[in-house]
Scaffold this active site. Structure first.
Site, PDB file in Angstrom:
ATOM      1  N   CYS A 161     -47.007  -8.654  14.775  1.00 30.89           N
ATOM      2  CA  CYS A 161     -47.117  -7.546  15.048  1.00 30.89           C
ATOM      3  C   CYS A 161     -47.386  -6.987  16.314  1.00 30.89           C
ATOM      4  O   CYS A 161     -47.450  -7.826  17.244  1.00 30.89           O
ATOM      5  CB  CYS A 161     -48.601  -7.110  14.310  1.00 30.89           C
ATOM      6  SG  CYS A 161     -48.457  -7.172  12.536  1.00 30.89           S
ATOM      7  N   GLY A 207     -42.075  -6.842  16.033  1.00 30.78           N
ATOM      8  CA  GLY A 207     -42.175  -6.615  14.582  1.00 30.78           C
ATOM      9  C   GLY A 207     -41.339  -5.278  14.347  1.00 30.78           C
ATOM     10  O   GLY A 207     -41.301  -4.208  14.823  1.00 30.78           O
ATOM     11  N   ASN A 251     -52.712  -7.170  14.696  1.00 28.83           N
ATOM     12  CA  ASN A 251     -52.124  -8.418  15.196  1.00 28.83           C
ATOM     13  C   ASN A 251     -52.564  -9.802  14.981  1.00 28.83           C
ATOM     14  O   ASN A 251     -53.713  -9.902  15.772  1.00 28.83           O
ATOM     15  CB  ASN A 251     -51.479  -8.168  16.643  1.00 28.83           C
ATOM     16  CG  ASN A 251     -50.658  -9.264  17.050  1.00 28.83           C
ATOM     17  OD1 ASN A 251     -50.611  -9.490  18.433  1.00 28.83           O
ATOM     18  ND2 ASN A 251     -49.879  -9.964  16.159  1.00 28.83           N
ATOM     19  N   GLY A 252     -52.068 -10.495  14.233  1.00 25.97           N
ATOM     20  CA  GLY A 252     -52.910 -11.854  13.982  1.00 25.97           C
ATOM     21  C   GLY A 252     -52.978 -12.371  12.541  1.00 25.97           C
ATOM     22  O   GLY A 252     -52.371 -11.489  11.577  1.00 25.97           O
ATOM     23  N   CYS A 305     -51.722 -18.189  22.795  1.00 25.71           N
ATOM     24  CA  CYS A 305     -50.680 -18.804  21.837  1.00 25.71           C
ATOM     25  C   CYS A 305     -49.481 -19.229  23.027  1.00 25.71           C
ATOM     26  O   CYS A 305     -49.145 -18.198  23.496  1.00 25.71           O
ATOM     27  CB  CYS A 305     -50.124 -17.880  20.990  1.00 25.71           C
ATOM     28  SG  CYS A 305     -48.591 -18.111  20.170  1.00 25.71           S
ATOM     29  N   TYR A 359     -41.608 -17.267  24.122  1.00 24.22           N
ATOM     30  CA  TYR A 359     -40.593 -16.495  23.305  1.00 24.22           C
ATOM     31  C   TYR A 359     -41.132 -15.142  23.032  1.00 24.22           C
ATOM     32  O   TYR A 359     -40.256 -14.262  23.156  1.00 24.22           O
ATOM     33  CB  TYR A 359     -40.247 -17.417  22.008  1.00 24.22           C
ATOM     34  CG  TYR A 359     -39.199 -16.712  21.187  1.00 24.22           C
ATOM     35  CD1 TYR A 359     -37.881 -16.206  21.181  1.00 24.22           C
ATOM     36  CD2 TYR A 359     -39.887 -16.051  19.777  1.00 24.22           C
ATOM     37  CE1 TYR A 359     -37.228 -15.652  20.410  1.00 24.22           C
ATOM     38  CE2 TYR A 359     -38.955 -15.252  18.852  1.00 24.22           C
ATOM     39  CZ  TYR A 359     -37.824 -15.323  19.232  1.00 24.22           C
ATOM     40  OH  TYR A 359     -37.067 -14.460  18.327  1.00 24.22           O
ATOM     41  N   SER A 373     -34.163 -14.800  24.787  1.00 20.29           N
ATOM     42  CA  SER A 373     -35.213 -15.521  25.200  1.00 20.29           C
ATOM     43  C   SER A 373     -34.829 -16.954  25.997  1.00 20.29           C
ATOM     44  O   SER A 373     -35.648 -17.412  26.723  1.00 20.29           O
ATOM     45  CB  SER A 373     -36.067 -15.880  23.995  1.00 20.29           C
ATOM     46  OG  SER A 373     -35.300 -16.578  22.987  1.00 20.29           O
ATOM     47  N   ASP A 377     -31.984 -22.998  25.042  1.00 20.58           N
ATOM     48  CA  ASP A 377     -32.653 -21.956  23.959  1.00 20.58           C
ATOM     49  C   ASP A 377     -34.019 -22.363  23.878  1.00 20.58           C
ATOM     50  O   ASP A 377     -34.505 -23.454  24.489  1.00 20.58           O
ATOM     51  CB  ASP A 377     -31.813 -22.278  22.521  1.00 20.58           C
ATOM     52  CG  ASP A 377     -32.172 -20.948  21.645  1.00 20.58           C
ATOM     53  OD1 ASP A 377     -32.712 -20.065  22.088  1.00 20.58           O
ATOM     54  OD2 ASP A 377     -31.465 -21.148  20.670  1.00 20.58           O
ATOM     55  N   ASP A 378     -35.044 -21.467  23.287  1.00 16.97           N
ATOM     56  CA  ASP A 378     -36.199 -21.420  23.327  1.00 16.97           C
ATOM     57  C   ASP A 378     -36.694 -22.393  22.082  1.00 16.97           C
ATOM     58  O   ASP A 378     -37.983 -22.947  22.298  1.00 16.97           O
ATOM     59  CB  ASP A 378     -36.867 -20.006  23.008  1.00 16.97           C
ATOM     60  CG  ASP A 378     -36.518 -19.485  21.539  1.00 16.97           C
ATOM     61  OD1 ASP A 378     -37.331 -19.767  20.703  1.00 16.97           O
ATOM     62  OD2 ASP A 378     -35.467 -18.822  21.772  1.00 16.97           O
ATOM     63  N   CYS A 407     -47.865 -22.757  11.384  1.00 15.79           N
ATOM     64  CA  CYS A 407     -48.866 -21.935  12.390  1.00 15.79           C
ATOM     65  C   CYS A 407     -49.827 -21.045  11.441  1.00 15.79           C
ATOM     66  O   CYS A 407     -48.937 -20.370  10.620  1.00 15.79           O
ATOM     67  CB  CYS A 407     -48.138 -21.091  13.437  1.00 15.79           C
ATOM     68  SG  CYS A 407     -49.384 -19.990  14.405  1.00 15.79           S
ATOM     69  N   CYS A 455     -52.902 -22.727  23.022  1.00 12.19           N
ATOM     70  CA  CYS A 455     -52.920 -23.518  21.744  1.00 12.19           C
ATOM     71  C   CYS A 455     -51.371 -23.761  21.530  1.00 12.19           C
ATOM     72  O   CYS A 455     -50.417 -23.053  21.782  1.00 12.19           O
ATOM     73  CB  CYS A 455     -53.040 -22.395  20.472  1.00 12.19           C
ATOM     74  SG  CYS A 455     -52.721 -22.890  19.004  1.00 12.19           S
ATOM     75  N   CYS A 511     -48.523 -25.727  16.984  1.00  9.39           N
ATOM     76  CA  CYS A 511     -47.347 -26.039  16.255  1.00  9.39           C
ATOM     77  C   CYS A 511     -46.709 -27.252  16.785  1.00  9.39           C
ATOM     78  O   CYS A 511     -45.564 -27.639  16.087  1.00  9.39           O
ATOM     79  CB  CYS A 511     -46.676 -24.813  16.261  1.00  9.39           C
ATOM     80  SG  CYS A 511     -46.453 -24.263  18.048  1.00  9.39           S
TER      81      CYS A 511
END
Length: 476
Positions: free
Chosen positions: A19, A47, A121-122, A258, A264, A305, A367-368, A404, A453, A456
């Protein structure tokens, strides 16, 4: 692992943030909905499935929200009906099965003290447990998003608090996980960021209008100057008297932003906690050139990205940076296509190769990320079909190995290609001549020493994952 690995999964390789939020408060009483409209427009990358705006006029909160892009949902006619000097807005991305209008935000609730609007958002890791506890005490939920759990908690605590900001602070004692949150009462905006600071949140101002947004690029869009980041754990309250801060949750834990915001999610023209997103991607490319060099004629990025990281690779290696792809920005995302053949066609609709620029050349493609491997394999094939003699793939993130739970739709481990195949096997599966990922140990160089963090990639979760997977029905 068989060579038809890709066909087992519905989704493509695209990752999505959950979001974007934007709020504005005019101290002079100016109609503010158009500000939020433009702010959401600049946050569209966060989003694309639904959006909404809630405004407060004469202590009455009104709203409009629907499925679709900002430009599709808001016409001049329905925007003109949103009068008010306080407003918040929201862009939403959801996982499959939850993309319905009832889950669009902001959420507007009526309760004994009046009205509240909430944009979030989250993801909360304890959303399911909280929801069940609240239902046992009589709560009735109208949506499947964890944002409604936050709304209920804030409304409940407001009944026993002196102010909305006090109620938000009390609600934060219950919720765990990631949240950058806007709560609007008829005369206030309260903004809160979780103590880990997973998701970004910034404060700005233009003339007498205060603005709170997910990214600094949204401030630029409305001509607001950046004041500062909302601190991890901080609660700020915006009223006609200005901005007030509550730092009772600040410093309780080490912030863990994050890392994928820098890799990205965020727009490259944004800054997050003092670090330029563009510069962090340039640095990622430089690191890749040092750790995974290759002899080639041209470095190219996969739009959008991958472009900055490709530039960094070129700057460090001395290999010319060039363009290999033309992107069509008006094609839907590949991951929503139900059949593999349709997904492959969508990749070709979104990206077309500049044949004259790659023919006969050795290409380094940056690429990302690689999630399931589908999109990357298709793009490598497109480059070869266009006449590239070699394709060396470089990825500006480490291999994804863990899901995640904090607002990114990284899927279950059994759907992550890096959990099934070693790097050489992934390379062969993609049809690349070589493959190199960003090393986990080098990511701190991207963000200037900020704590972040990387669960992932490493499985080192700052908050214990839920015992039940909340991603799917309960997400923001």
């Amino acid at each position: 692992m068989s060579t038809d690995y890709h066909t087992e999964y519905i989704h493509g390789d695209a990752l999505h943030e959950e979001c974007g939020v934007f709020g504005a408060y005019s101290q002079s009483g100016e109609d503010i909905a158009s500000w939020v409209y433009y702010g959401l427009f600049s946050l569209q990358h966060r989003g694309q499935e639904s959006c909404g705006i809630a405004v407060s006029e004469n202590r009455d909160i009104r709203y409009y929200k629907d499925m679709g892009l900002v430009s599709e949902v808001f016409t001049p006619e329905n925007l003109d009906k949103l009068h008010g000097d306080i407003a918040i807005g929201h862009n939403r991305y959801s996982t499959a099965g939850s993309s319905v209008r009832s889950n669009a935000q902001p959420l507007v609730t009526k309760y004994v003290k009046g009205q509240l609007a909430i944009a979030h958002n989250g993801n909360l890791v304890n959303a399911v447990d909280l929801r069940e506890e609240l239902e046992k005490t009589g709560a009735i939920f109208q949506t499947t998003i964890d944002s409604e759990v936050i709304a209920y908690l804030v409304a409940r605590e407001r009944v026993r608090s002196k102010s909305v900001e006090e109620a938000v602070a009390k609600a934060m004692a219950y919720i765990k996980g990631a949240y950058s949150l806007l709560v609007m009462s008829p005369r206030k905006i309260v903004a809160a960021r979780d103590p880990f600071g997973f998701r970004p949140l910034v404060l700005g101002k233009r003339d007498d209008v205060f603005v709170v947004a997910s990214e600094t690029c949204a401030l630029d869009t409305v001509g607001a100057h950046f004041i500062r980041n909302v601190k991890p754990g901080e609660i700020i309250t915006i009223t006609e008297d200005g901005v007030k801060s509550n730092e009772q949750y600040c410093g309780l834990v080490t912030p863990r932003r994050c890392i994928f915001e820098y890799i990205y999610f965020a727009r490259p023209d944004s800054e997050i906690d003092g670090v330029s997103v563009f510069e962090s991607r340039i640095e990622a490319g430089r690191i890749l050139a040092k750790t995974h060099p290759a002899d080639a004629d041209m470095v190219v990025g996969v739009p959008e990205s991958g472009n900055a990281a490709a530039m960094g690779f070129a700057l460090e290696s001395g290999i010319p940076y060039g363009q290999a792809f033309v992107k069509n920005n008006y094609v839907g995302r590949t991951f929503i296509k139900p059949k593999q053949s349709a997904r492959e066609q969508s990749v070709k609709l979104k990206l077309n190769v500049l044949k004259e620029n790659v023919r006969g050349k050795r290409i380094i493609m940056v690429d990302d990320s690689i999630v399931r491997g589908t999109t990357s394999a298709n793009i490598v094939s497109m480059l070869r079909d266009a006449g590239a003699t070699e394709v060396h793939v470089r990825i500006s993130s480490p291999p994804f190995k863990y899901p995640c739970y904090f607002g990114t739709d990284i899927p279950d481990r059994d759907q992550l290609i890096a959990n099934h195949l070693i790097i050489d096997q992934i390379r062969d599966q993609m049809g690349a001549d070589s493959l190199g990922y960003l090393d986990c140990s080098r990511m701190d160089e991207m963000v200037g020493g900020l704590t972040y963090c990387d669960a992932c990639f490493t499985g080192d979760y700052p908050v214990a994952p839920p015992t039940r997977d909340i991603r799917g029905d309960f997400e923001a």
